[in-house]
Design a protein around this motif. Sequence first.
Motif, PDB file in Angstrom:
ATOM      1  N   ILE B 172       0.865  -1.186   0.000  1.00 19.89           N
ATOM      2  CA  ILE B 172       0.000   0.000   0.000  1.00 19.89           C
ATOM      3  C   ILE B 172       0.901   1.235   0.000  1.00 19.89           C
ATOM      4  O   ILE B 172       1.709   1.428   0.905  1.00 19.89           O
ATOM      5  CB  ILE B 172      -0.947   0.002   1.214  1.00 19.89           C
ATOM      6  N   VAL B 173       0.797   2.022  -1.066  1.00 16.90           N
ATOM      7  CA  VAL B 173       1.649   3.203  -1.215  1.00 16.90           C
ATOM      8  C   VAL B 173       0.791   4.450  -0.993  1.00 16.90           C
ATOM      9  O   VAL B 173      -0.185   4.662  -1.713  1.00 16.90           O
ATOM     10  CB  VAL B 173       2.268   3.249  -2.636  1.00 16.90           C
ATOM     11  N   ASP B 174       1.135   5.243  -0.023  1.00 19.38           N
ATOM     12  CA  ASP B 174       0.338   6.436   0.285  1.00 19.38           C
ATOM     13  C   ASP B 174       0.808   7.614  -0.568  1.00 19.38           C
ATOM     14  O   ASP B 174       1.931   8.094  -0.425  1.00 19.38           O
ATOM     15  CB  ASP B 174       0.482   6.764   1.781  1.00 19.38           C
ATOM     16  N   LYS B 175      -0.033   8.042  -1.489  1.00 19.61           N
ATOM     17  CA  LYS B 175       0.324   9.187  -2.335  1.00 19.61           C
ATOM     18  C   LYS B 175      -0.573  10.386  -2.036  1.00 19.61           C
ATOM     19  O   LYS B 175      -0.775  11.253  -2.896  1.00 19.61           O
ATOM     20  CB  LYS B 175       0.230   8.803  -3.817  1.00 19.61           C
ATOM     21  N   SER B 176      -1.115  10.427  -0.818  1.00 12.03           N
ATOM     22  CA  SER B 176      -2.041  11.511  -0.453  1.00 12.03           C
ATOM     23  C   SER B 176      -1.419  12.883  -0.648  1.00 12.03           C
ATOM     24  O   SER B 176      -2.112  13.833  -1.026  1.00 12.03           O
ATOM     25  CB  SER B 176      -2.476  11.366   1.006  1.00 12.03           C
ATOM     26  N   SER B 177      -0.125  12.980  -0.419  1.00 13.50           N
ATOM     27  CA  SER B 177       0.531  14.292  -0.504  1.00 13.50           C
ATOM     28  C   SER B 177       0.649  14.779  -1.946  1.00 13.50           C
ATOM     29  O   SER B 177       0.925  15.950  -2.181  1.00 13.50           O
ATOM     30  CB  SER B 177       1.920  14.220   0.138  1.00 13.50           C
ATOM     31  N   GLU B 178       0.430  13.876  -2.904  1.00 14.00           N
ATOM     32  CA  GLU B 178       0.543  14.272  -4.317  1.00 14.00           C
ATOM     33  C   GLU B 178      -0.803  14.654  -4.936  1.00 14.00           C
ATOM     34  O   GLU B 178      -0.905  14.885  -6.133  1.00 14.00           O
ATOM     35  CB  GLU B 178       1.165  13.119  -5.133  1.00 14.00           C
ATOM     36  N   ALA B 179      -1.842  14.691  -4.090  1.00 15.45           N
ATOM     37  CA  ALA B 179      -3.193  14.911  -4.623  1.00 15.45           C
ATOM     38  C   ALA B 179      -3.355  16.269  -5.285  1.00 15.45           C
ATOM     39  O   ALA B 179      -4.073  16.397  -6.262  1.00 15.45           O
ATOM     40  CB  ALA B 179      -4.217  14.750  -3.500  1.00 15.45           C
ATOM     41  N   GLY B 180      -2.706  17.289  -4.758  1.00 10.53           N
ATOM     42  CA  GLY B 180      -2.803  18.622  -5.366  1.00 10.53           C
ATOM     43  C   GLY B 180      -4.035  19.378  -4.899  1.00 10.53           C
ATOM     44  O   GLY B 180      -4.592  19.099  -3.833  1.00 10.53           O
ATOM     45  N   ASP B 181      -4.483  20.305  -5.748  1.00 16.00           N
ATOM     46  CA  ASP B 181      -5.599  21.192  -5.406  1.00 16.00           C
ATOM     47  C   ASP B 181      -6.922  20.409  -5.372  1.00 16.00           C
ATOM     48  O   ASP B 181      -7.264  19.727  -6.332  1.00 16.00           O
ATOM     49  CB  ASP B 181      -5.671  22.295  -6.483  1.00 16.00           C
ATOM     50  N   LEU B 182      -7.647  20.527  -4.259  1.00 20.37           N
ATOM     51  CA  LEU B 182      -8.878  19.758  -4.114  1.00 20.37           C
ATOM     52  C   LEU B 182     -10.129  20.639  -4.195  1.00 20.37           C
ATOM     53  O   LEU B 182     -11.212  20.232  -3.783  1.00 20.37           O
ATOM     54  CB  LEU B 182      -8.868  18.980  -2.795  1.00 20.37           C
ATOM     55  N   ALA B 183      -9.981  21.843  -4.731  1.00 24.29           N
ATOM     56  CA  ALA B 183     -11.140  22.727  -4.866  1.00 24.29           C
ATOM     57  C   ALA B 183     -12.091  22.168  -5.928  1.00 24.29           C
ATOM     58  O   ALA B 183     -11.653  21.528  -6.881  1.00 24.29           O
ATOM     59  CB  ALA B 183     -10.690  24.118  -5.272  1.00 24.29           C
ATOM     60  N   ALA B 184     -13.389  22.381  -5.760  1.00 21.47           N
ATOM     61  CA  ALA B 184     -14.359  21.887  -6.747  1.00 21.47           C
ATOM     62  C   ALA B 184     -15.501  22.864  -6.902  1.00 21.47           C
ATOM     63  O   ALA B 184     -15.860  23.571  -5.971  1.00 21.47           O
ATOM     64  CB  ALA B 184     -14.893  20.531  -6.314  1.00 21.47           C
ATOM     65  N   ARG B 185     -16.058  22.878  -8.104  1.00 22.91           N
ATOM     66  CA  ARG B 185     -17.219  23.731  -8.369  1.00 22.91           C
ATOM     67  C   ARG B 185     -18.510  22.929  -8.302  1.00 22.91           C
ATOM     68  O   ARG B 185     -19.578  23.438  -8.552  1.00 22.91           O
ATOM     69  CB  ARG B 185     -17.052  24.402  -9.740  1.00 22.91           C
ATOM     70  N   ARG B 186     -18.370  21.660  -8.007  1.00 23.22           N
ATOM     71  CA  ARG B 186     -19.545  20.815  -7.774  1.00 23.22           C
ATOM     72  C   ARG B 186     -19.396  20.197  -6.393  1.00 23.22           C
ATOM     73  O   ARG B 186     -18.385  19.560  -6.099  1.00 23.22           O
ATOM     74  CB  ARG B 186     -19.614  19.721  -8.837  1.00 23.22           C
ATOM     75  N   THR B 187     -20.387  20.405  -5.541  1.00 20.90           N
ATOM     76  CA  THR B 187     -20.296  19.958  -4.152  1.00 20.90           C
ATOM     77  C   THR B 187     -21.381  18.931  -3.866  1.00 20.90           C
ATOM     78  O   THR B 187     -22.555  19.163  -4.162  1.00 20.90           O
ATOM     79  CB  THR B 187     -20.534  21.153  -3.196  1.00 20.90           C
TER      80      THR B 187
END
Lengths: 263, 322
Positions: B172-187
């Motif tokens: 299991i490789v944790d790549k959470s830190s590479e997710a980047g910008d999590l902003a969204a215009r659909r909620t």
Amino acid sequence: MEILVCVKRVPDTAENEIEVNSDGTDIDRDDLVYSVNEWDNYAVEEAIQIRDNVGGNVTVVSVGDEESEEVIRREMAMGADQGVLLSDDAFNDSDGKGIASILKAEIEKGKFDLIMTGAQADDGAGQVGGMLAAMLDLPYASLVNTIEITDDKKIKVGREVEGGNIEMNEIELPCVLSIQTGINEPRYVGIRGIRKVASVEIPVHGTSDLGLASDAVGEAGANVKKVDYFIPDTGEGAEILEGSTEEIIDKLVEYLKAKGGIK
Amino acid sequence: MAQIYAYIVHKGGVADDTALELITAAKKIDPDASVSAIVTGSGADLEAVCKDVATTYNEVIKIDNAAITYPNAEIIRGILVNILPGDAVLLLPHDTFGMDLGPGLSIKLESAFVADVVDFEGLDGSNLKIVRQEFSGQVSTHMLCDIGSGAVVNIRPGAFAPDESKSASGEIVDKSSEAGDLAARRTFLETVVAEVGDVDITKSEVLVSIGRGIEDEDNIEIANDLAEALGADVSCSRPIVDSKWLEKSRQVGTSGQTVKPKVYLACGISGSFQHLGGIKGSPFMVAVNKNIKAPIFQVADVGIVEDMLEFLPELTEKINDM
């Protein structure tokens, strides 16, 4: 609200038996009855209802040959304000991305708050809406079966998810939505409505009008290509009961008794 | 092809059935490929899914963030663009999530997209040979998808056999830190759960199910009469609900109810995969359809080539006389 709806002319599967042609290059298109894609028809009805409620304008656009004009005219008879046909031999054999590129070029010529497509077509892949949204860098929701106009900045949409459940989302305008059947009851289009729009001019835009590079669309721009059609492997299939209706019923009753179908 | 990725859909800490099907699909593309699972979500549920999926996949890429506790396709699209290489081949299930995510993701990745794939027939250079169906399964087509710049491929649920070997012990490789910008215009706001109608067809032992062949709302009486004679309930396919002839709670299919009766009478139903996807437990299926080529005859146990509007009343009469 300025609304654009993308529609497509397709063989009507309720009216046709779809078969493969003799050399397997296409379905047999002789004598096929065509109509507007069912999902698109719901999208147009929804657009008309939104316009009637909050004001605005509905444009219907289709990528296709000259015969696609008839579906644009039908949707205008339903109540859309205007239509545009995007047609050019260079568009032939476009994949989903090609179709989305053609639509994008037309859409960028106007200013729309809401862009809608059908969720899918019987002969399609349900891809154009999502691709178009990504190309236009707009938010997107697929399989939409409820729309609630909140204000001119955002709307609430319900997406149909598995098990008959609805996923509610808030989405910023402008946005792209793909519309699921059942969202409304598309109105009946009578002869009178068809006559009313029969002489309305429908502009036709091609590659040069849209400023498209010829290798961005058609076969040249496609990275997904159809090779052939064939009849699917049917496996064993059902035991077809034969004989008179009475004999068939007798056999069926025996089966139903054996399998617990008759209490 | 060295590397294939599979996106794992999950809910409540449990991976969807498609998690076991996508690896079979990946191996059909290339038996030697290394297949990485991508699991997004948050907290304990995510951990549970990652551990489970690691028994099937050689590598599990974990993205943990509270913003994707509910799988928001817009946010997940951005994450996948950040973590996948440009030429990645990514498999998604062709379900309501995959349909939402796949097409737009392919544009952002500048890769090819193919939806609702039912089979693969190997690679020819950079062209992947794909089998799809059109017109509710009446015809199939071979397609070539150029995967040279990557591809997003949506796989029809149920089309590939699940790999239940649990033979892997993936890292299991944790790549959470590479997710980047999590902003969204659909909620995401909430899920409105389907109401159970006056009859719960998920509990019915016998179903008389109707489709377009019923033709008219008034004809539903024909199905009601047969159901009454059999002690069965009436269910339906999607067009009947779209026409508002029966309530949503009567709809069988992936977008309706999943049923497991002993006997299922499919009357005037063509047999789209979405409809059949709502029938579990292999009931004894009887198909009544005037079109011998209707795909329903491929999956039914017994077929009757008649117009349901004429056949059903005669069947009802016979049963009532018994």
